[in-house]
Design a protein around this motif. Structure first.
Motif, PDB file in Angstrom:
ATOM      1  N   UNK A 101      -8.750  -4.914  -0.409  1.00 10.16           N
ATOM      2  CA  UNK A 101      -9.870  -5.824  -0.654  1.00 10.16           C
ATOM      3  C   UNK A 101      -9.945  -6.280  -2.099  1.00 10.16           C
ATOM      4  N   UNK A 102      -9.368  -5.496  -3.000  1.00  4.61           N
ATOM      5  CA  UNK A 102      -9.322  -5.873  -4.412  1.00  4.61           C
ATOM      6  C   UNK A 102      -8.043  -6.613  -4.774  1.00  4.61           C
ATOM      7  N   UNK A 103      -7.261  -6.972  -3.741  1.00  8.16           N
ATOM      8  CA  UNK A 103      -6.052  -7.755  -3.981  1.00  8.16           C
ATOM      9  C   UNK A 103      -4.861  -6.950  -4.445  1.00  8.16           C
ATOM     10  N   UNK A 104      -4.916  -5.627  -4.276  1.00 12.78           N
ATOM     11  CA  UNK A 104      -3.823  -4.768  -4.701  1.00 12.78           C
ATOM     12  C   UNK A 104      -3.106  -4.199  -3.476  1.00 12.78           C
ATOM     13  N   UNK A 105      -2.047  -3.416  -3.702  1.00 13.36           N
ATOM     14  CA  UNK A 105      -1.271  -2.838  -2.616  1.00 13.36           C
ATOM     15  C   UNK A 105      -1.542  -1.342  -2.510  1.00 13.36           C
ATOM     16  N   UNK A 106      -1.774  -0.884  -1.304  1.00 16.02           N
ATOM     17  CA  UNK A 106      -1.981   0.540  -1.039  1.00 16.02           C
ATOM     18  C   UNK A 106      -0.635   1.184  -0.724  1.00 16.02           C
ATOM     19  N   UNK A 107      -0.335   2.283  -1.435  1.00 20.77           N
ATOM     20  CA  UNK A 107       0.961   2.956  -1.293  1.00 20.77           C
ATOM     21  C   UNK A 107       0.713   4.430  -0.998  1.00 20.77           C
ATOM     22  N   UNK A 108       1.013   4.849   0.218  1.00 20.04           N
ATOM     23  CA  UNK A 108       0.940   6.267   0.569  1.00 20.04           C
ATOM     24  C   UNK A 108       2.193   6.967   0.060  1.00 20.04           C
ATOM     25  N   UNK A 109       2.026   8.181  -0.457  1.00 16.78           N
ATOM     26  CA  UNK A 109       3.183   8.950  -0.911  1.00 16.78           C
ATOM     27  C   UNK A 109       2.978  10.407  -0.535  1.00 16.78           C
ATOM     28  N   UNK A 110       3.927  10.956   0.224  1.00 19.58           N
ATOM     29  CA  UNK A 110       3.813  12.359   0.584  1.00 19.58           C
ATOM     30  C   UNK A 110       4.679  12.711   1.766  1.00 19.58           C
ATOM     31  N   UNK A 111       4.935  14.014   1.885  1.00 18.39           N
ATOM     32  CA  UNK A 111       5.818  14.480   2.945  1.00 18.39           C
ATOM     33  C   UNK A 111       5.125  15.188   4.087  1.00 18.39           C
ATOM     34  N   UNK A 112       3.791  15.139   4.137  1.00 17.57           N
ATOM     35  CA  UNK A 112       3.072  15.744   5.263  1.00 17.57           C
ATOM     36  C   UNK A 112       3.067  14.744   6.412  1.00 17.57           C
ATOM     37  N   UNK A 113       4.014  14.916   7.335  1.00 15.69           N
ATOM     38  CA  UNK A 113       4.281  13.897   8.334  1.00 15.69           C
ATOM     39  C   UNK A 113       3.090  13.509   9.183  1.00 15.69           C
TER      40      UNK A 113
END
Length: 316
Positions: A101-113
């Motif tokens: 909503x703020x015009x940015x990109x959401x990036x998930x990072x992690x190995x918990x499948x």
């Protein structure tokens, strides 16, 4: 194909980005590089990095390593609190909506499948009932896990064959009593909740084995035992989730006098390698993951292209 620096079409919803792969493969670094390239923010999807104070043993990204990129869902729980996939799903999706909503990109990072899938996929979580849970836990103490497993086999043979520890068997029985449905029926198809692209880090397994050994040894040198000692005083062993973290269970035994520092180090290396194999198995089973060489000098640039122009794949 658009150039790597071309933005998404006006009004289009950008895909959520998830950087996945085994522990020690460089997910955090790639997520930061992507955030800097794509004007993004990182959402932690490593369940053990939710915990305050569990820094050395979880290889939690430092302030310097974040390079000014905002990170979310780090240090949100005390070690005595229980991590919840359903709570994470709500928090992660709210953050994704806010970031986009703020015009940015959401990036998930992690190995918990399962946590990654909870954020990305259509996934329903059945409720809980403390009374049913307590009763089942008492039955576990009096009758043992074998009796509970036999009961689960009668009502949900799929889960009985899939679940290995008593805690998950209790959860499956609790869900069946609550809903009348087998726990296995709640496992999702691979269908994204909203547009998404997953970037997987393709590792050389022998090199990763050596890297993990060196990383555990470095954790010990940085003061892992002292970190575990501090967290033990804060109630670590009374939590339901945090004490099972790699390294912490092994080093609690050192504090108890049941293991030496060298033994705990070796056991942690073995457990970490086994965990990495399980992570690879989990993520390799998802055909939607785009695998890139973890040692490619152009890794971040190649990943950024995929995140700007993700291929459309059929739902598995």
């Amino acid at each position: 194909m658009p150039s790597p620096h071309q933005s998404a079409p006006a009004g289009a919803t950008p895909p959520v980005i998830a950087v996945v792969g085994p522990t020690g493969s460089g997910k955090s670094d790639l997520a930061v590089s992507l955030a800097l390239e794509l004007d993004g923010e990182v959402i932690n999807a490593d369940s053990m990095q939710f915990y305050r104070g569990m820094d050395i043993g979880t290889a939690k990204i430092t302030d310097a390593e974040r390079r000014g990129v905002p990170h979310h869902l780090l240090d949100i729980l005390e070690v005595t609190e229980e991590a919840s996939v359903s709570a994470f799903q709500q928090q992660a999706r709210a953050l994704i909506g806010d970031i986009h909503g703020r015009g940015k990109r959401a990036i998930l990072a992690g190995g918990s499948g399962l946590y990654v899938r909870a954020a990305l996929d259509i996934l329903e979580f059945p409720g809980t009932d403390p009374e049913i849970r307590r009763r089942l836990e008492m039955e576990l103490e009096t009758a043992g896990p074998g009796a509970l497993r036999e009961r689960l086999e009668a009502v949900d043979p799929v889960s009985a064959g899939r679940l290995g520890d008593a805690r998950r068997i209790i959860r499956a029985l609790e869900v069946f009593e609550l809903t009348g449905r087998p726990f296995s029926s709640f496992m999702p198809a691979r269908e994204y909740f909203q547009p998404a692209v997953q970037i997987g880090l393709d590792v050389d397994r022998e090199l990763l084995r050596e890297r993990l050994a060196r990383r555990v040894e470095a954790m010990v040198a940085k003061g892992l035992l002292e970190e575990v000692r501090r967290l033990d005083a804060a109630g670590l062993r009374h939590g339901k989730t945090a004490p099972r973290a790699l390294g912490y269970a092994q080093f609690l035994r050192v504090l108890d006098g049941g293991s030496s520092l060298a033994q705990a180090t070796d056991e942690t290396i073995i457990a970490t390698r086994q965990f990495a194999r399980r992570q690879l198995t989990w993520f390799r089973a998802d055909p939607r993951v785009h695998w890139l060489d973890w040692q490619d000098p152009d890794l971040a640039a190649r990943a950024a292209v995929l995140c700007r122009t993700p291929p459309v794949l059929p739902v598995a």
